[in-house]
Scaffold this motif. Sequence first.
Motif: not given
Length: 108
Positions: A21-22, A25-30, A34, A80
């Motif tokens: 999911t991250l 959503q392109q939330q690469y730091d999170n 993870c 990604h």
Amino acid sequence: MSITLSSLDEALTENAHLMETLLQQQQYDNALLCMDDRLVLVARLVQLAKDEPAQQQDIATLATVLTIQEASMSVLATSHHQTIFKQLTLVGRANKAGRAYRVNSKEF
């Protein structure tokens, strides 16, 4: 703290879904955080295999499932990575074009 195979299985499954999911959503730091959490969970699985020899067959089965998950996540992460690289390349080209424009505009 006693960790059971089923709780590790559940945690690793939730972790895989969260990471997917991250990344989407392109939330690469999170997503990187993870991934760090996943490494801790895998280390706990290895420790459980050492501590509970009777469960090694079940742990090996889970490890097979995790190997398949890892391959899928690797493909997603690579996709990604390529997207990010392409975007950075475009930014680099735009910066070059901007510098060339500024230099050329000062000549006139």
